[in-house]
Enzyme design. Structure first.
Site, PDB file in Angstrom:
ATOM      1  CG  HIS A  27      -5.298  -8.175  -5.510  1.00 25.90           C
ATOM      2  ND1 HIS A  27      -4.514  -8.802  -4.831  1.00 25.90           N
ATOM      3  CD2 HIS A  27      -4.567  -7.644  -6.746  1.00 25.90           C
ATOM      4  CE1 HIS A  27      -2.951  -8.756  -5.372  1.00 25.90           C
ATOM      5  NE2 HIS A  27      -3.196  -8.042  -6.389  1.00 25.90           N
ATOM      6  CG  ASP A  32      -0.859   7.950 -22.409  1.00 26.86           C
ATOM      7  OD1 ASP A  32      -0.401   8.378 -21.199  1.00 26.86           O
ATOM      8  OD2 ASP A  32      -0.651   6.532 -22.468  1.00 26.86           O
ATOM      9  NE  ARG A  65      -4.287   8.232 -18.714  1.00 22.35           N
ATOM     10  CZ  ARG A  65      -3.980   7.077 -19.705  1.00 22.35           C
ATOM     11  NH1 ARG A  65      -3.212   7.074 -20.380  1.00 22.35           N
ATOM     12  NH2 ARG A  65      -4.693   6.034 -19.312  1.00 22.35           N
ATOM     13  CB  CYS A  67      -8.078   2.095 -28.688  1.00 21.13           C
ATOM     14  SG  CYS A  67      -6.023   2.420 -28.289  1.00 21.13           S
TER      15      CYS A  67
END
Ligand code: PEP
Ligand code: MG
Length: 734
Positions: free
Chosen positions: A348, A614, A624, A661
């Site tokens: 957070h 991926d 990765r 992307c």
């Protein structure tokens, strides 16, 4: 002499009392001395001659292990433990069981309190708690310099004043220079034993009430820029109303501890139970609880939370970990950067820091012990490192780098309104990846064409429960409002793997990236996916909508997901709700198996987006997230480029839009290669748009395409170098 005598007496008395109380044959106290050495200071039961002679390094033996990890240990057969280190001078070979707790203050181990028994005894939780309470009192005495001189206490942990580089991980990018503010509030609990239980209970209730009000004020005062930040604070606020936790504190008070000691105890208990967990959700809850504990302690001890005037103008805050509310306590205009010993990119505090646009380096080992308040610090998020007390020349080169960065930003800002068109007039579609509402502000700032990948899982990860359809609808509608007509591709939930949702649970996949994740969860929990699709349809409210399914490995999965979407569209029209003016459905190309299903796949989608992050890990079987293997295989390898080229060549005649992307799209050399094999749409993090646009505008795509065709038909050769040379020869900005 007098001092030494009184030390012997006090500690001698403590070990005798504890041994009696715990019915233990041995009780010993080890204290940390300069040079990371734990020295036996007092013992009941071991050879008295071992006092001040037995010394262990932090990390050595069981005692060293307790200090190093600042965690208790209880063993019924200590000698068979691999960490056991035998010290003949102590005569401890006859004792089998051992329980020890660290003497901790402000997150640092200052010593260890140990009991031992001859029998193979199991120490229960209550006994460990008793030891912890005593250790707490000892910690205060040590910090006050009762046993080891205050100077030495300062110097323990090998504090040096030399320049230092500490490596960590990037939680948010950017570089900042400033002066260290150690976040540890170092609240001294002066009094542990209460005189009047009723009074302590009242003090606690009043402090809890005060903290509740503080958080409410924060919720009002901080014009929460995004829903997520607000939510984080609200989740945090729930803690103070948590019955179980409140009860623990009250019980501790009833047992005779002061309110502050009870609050600390309740936190220590939770940390003991959960502190070793690597589950990101639990770690996050722990740091929220730590934040809350500190707030309560500050109120109970009557200290101001942070005295803003005493802090430097250019603060680099250093903390073990912190909750989001704690970061918001600092004056934003002075806050330059943050360094955490723990922390993860999804925590957070990192999300809030990203919104504040300050660099954060996490998992910087032991920085608290190695930094002094006021030390000059460089937080280099880009290179995942922290420079402590950098030398003049290093500082100068960092300043130069910051300057160059500012210049570059200026240059890219100037490109903002120019189209991403190559020199030979090919218009490329340049989009950005986003995942938080706050990211949407960059859309206009960097002049992206749209959002090529909206990672919907990120807002889900900061919540404590699954958001209902209304909350999701609100969020997606906001994203579309902020996009102001520019296209947004919403990817359905890609959770599982390392992206844990607390309310979905983990299933102990051995190989999470290839486990139960993304669309696999969505299809096994269709109600969950349908709720998300319903929210997307409602949020569009008649506007165009693009939906993308992640991790599709088999065309059948797309068909099943598509059926769920159709059900939602039917539902909407049955109810007279508007349906999207234009619906586009696509999939992420991340699993190599799709390459052999393209003929069928391409007939069923409007677009494909290649997720090279991926795809590369599956193509090369290289995790990765594992730095040992992740960078072993180049994204510019002919194997990957040939695969991508094959997909491009299939998609074009099928009339299916194709974009890339993954991170690769945002690196100029890689983007050059992608364009040269026929890709015409890219999506990347906002910061990469400027550099990639500069590359595009300096590129003759015709030349690059011929060059690439020739290069790829050659036997395998290192493409990266070849492309760099090509770019240099043709004045392409990479
Ligand atoms: C990818 O895999 O390349 C991708 C863009 O998705 P993520 O990074 O969210 O897994
Ligand atoms: Mg992916």
């Amino acid at each position: 002499m007098a001092r030494a005598d009184s030390v012997e007496n006090t500690l001698g008395e403590v070990v005798r009392l504890v041994a009696n109380e715990m019915v233990a044959e041995v009780c010993s106290i080890y204290l940390l001395r300069a040079g990371e050495v734990l020295e036996l200071f007092a013992t009941q039961g071991l050879n008295p001659s071992a006092v001040h002679r037995t010394r262990l390094r932090v990390g050595e033996g069981l005692v060293g292990d307790i200090a190093a990890h600042a965690r208790p240990l209880a063993l019924d057969d200590a000698q068979s433990h691999p960490q056991f280190a035998y010290r003949p001078e102590t005569g401890e070979e006859i004792y089998h069981s051992l329980a020890g707790v660290p003497i901790v203050r402000a997150g640092r181990s200052l010593g260890v309190l140990v009991v031992q028994n001859r029998t193979r005894r199991q120490y229960d939780e209550e006994e460990i708690e008793t030891l912890q309470t005593i250790a707490m009192v000892l910690a205060e005495l040590i910090a006050a310099g009762h046993f080891v001189s205050p100077n030495e206490v300062q110097q323990v942990d090998g504090l040096g004043l030399l320049p230092l580089r500490v490596d960590g991980v990037q939680l948010t990018p950017g570089v900042a220079i400033g002066r260290a503010v150690l976040h540890e509030p170092r609240i001294a609990i002066q009094k542990v034993v209460a005189e009047d239980v009723g009074q302590e209970l009242a003090r606690f209730e009043s402090a809890a009430h005060g903290v509740r009000e503080d958080i409410d004020r924060m919720l009002e005062a901080h014009d929460m820029q995004s829903g997520e930040q607000r939510e984080i604070l609200e989740t945090f606020r729930m803690f103070i109303d948590d019955r179980g936790w409140l009860e623990r504190v009250r019980e501790a008070i009833s047992s005779g501890l002061t309110a502050e000691a009870s609050v600390q105890r309740a936190f220590d208990d939770v940390r003991t139970r959960l502190g070793q967990s690597t589950d990101p959700y639990i770690r996050e809850r722990l740091s929220d609880l730590q934040d809350l504990t500190n707030r309560l302690l500050l109120r109970l001890t009557g200290r101001a939370i942070v005295d803003p005037e005493s802090l430097p103008e250019d603060m680099i805050v250093i903390a073990r970990d912190m909750g989001p509310a704690e970061l918001l306590d600092y004056d934003r205009t002075r806050l330059r950067g943050l360094v955490l010993e723990e922390g993860s990119a999804q925590s957070h505090v990192a999300i809030v820091a990203r919104a504040l646009d300050i660099p954060v380096v996490g998992r910087a080992s032991d920085v608290l012990a190695r930094i002094e308040p006021g030390d000059p610090i460089v937080v280099d998020g880009d290179n995942a490192q922290v420079l402590v007390r950098p030398a003049e020349d290093v500082l100068q080169s960092i300043l130069d780098a910051i300057d160059a960065r500012i210049q570059r930003r200026r240059k890219y800002a100037a490109l903002r309104d120019l189209p991403p068109t190559t020199r030979d007039q090919v218009r490329i579609s340049l989009n950005m990846n986003a995942g938080l509402l706050i990211d949407m502000q960059h859309l206009v700032e960097v002049g992206a064409d749209g959002v090529g990948l909206y990672r919907t899982e990120i807002p889900f990860m900061v919540r404590s429960e699954f958001p209902d359809v209304d909350a999701q609808t609100w969020l997606y509608a906001r994203v579309l409002d902020l996009a102001d007509g520019r296209p947004v591709v919403f990817r359905t939930l890609d959770v599982g793997g390392d992206k844990v949702l607390p309310y979905v649970g983990t299933f102990g996949d051995d190989n999470p990236a290839m486990g139960w994740r993304a669309i696999r969860i969505g299809l096994d929990r269709p109600a969950m996916l349908r709720r998300q699709l319903r929210a997307l349809v409602q949020a569009a409210g008649g506007r165009p909508l693009s939906v993308m399914f992640p991790m599709i490995a088999d065309v059948g999965e797309l068909q099943s997901a598509r059926r769920l979407l159709d059900l939602e569209l039917e539902r909407a029209s049955r109810r007279g709700q508007p349906i999207p003016e234009r619906l586009r459905v696509g999939v992420m190309f991340e699993v190599p198996a799709l390459a052999w299903q393209l003929d069928s796949l391409l007939r069923q989608v409007d677009f494909l987006s290649i997720g090279t992050n991926d795809l590369l890990q599956f193509l090369y079987a290289a995790d990765r997230g594992n730095s040992r293997v992740a960078s072993r295989y180049d994204s510019l390898s002919p194997a990957l480029l040939r695969l991508l080229h094959f997909v491009v060549e299939k998609a074009r005649p099928a009339g299916v839009d194709l974009a890339v992307c993954g991170e690769m799209a945002g690196r100029p050399v890689e983007a050059l290669a992608l364009l040269a094999i026929g890709v015409r749409a890219l999506s990347m993090s906002p910061g990469a748009i400027g550099p990639v646009k500069a590359m595009i505008r300096s590129l003759d795509l015709g030349e690059a395409t011929s060059f690439m065709r020739a290069a790829l038909s050659q036997p395998d050769r290192p493409m990266r170098e070849t492309l760099r040379l090509f770019a240099a020869d043709h004045a392409i900005e990479i």
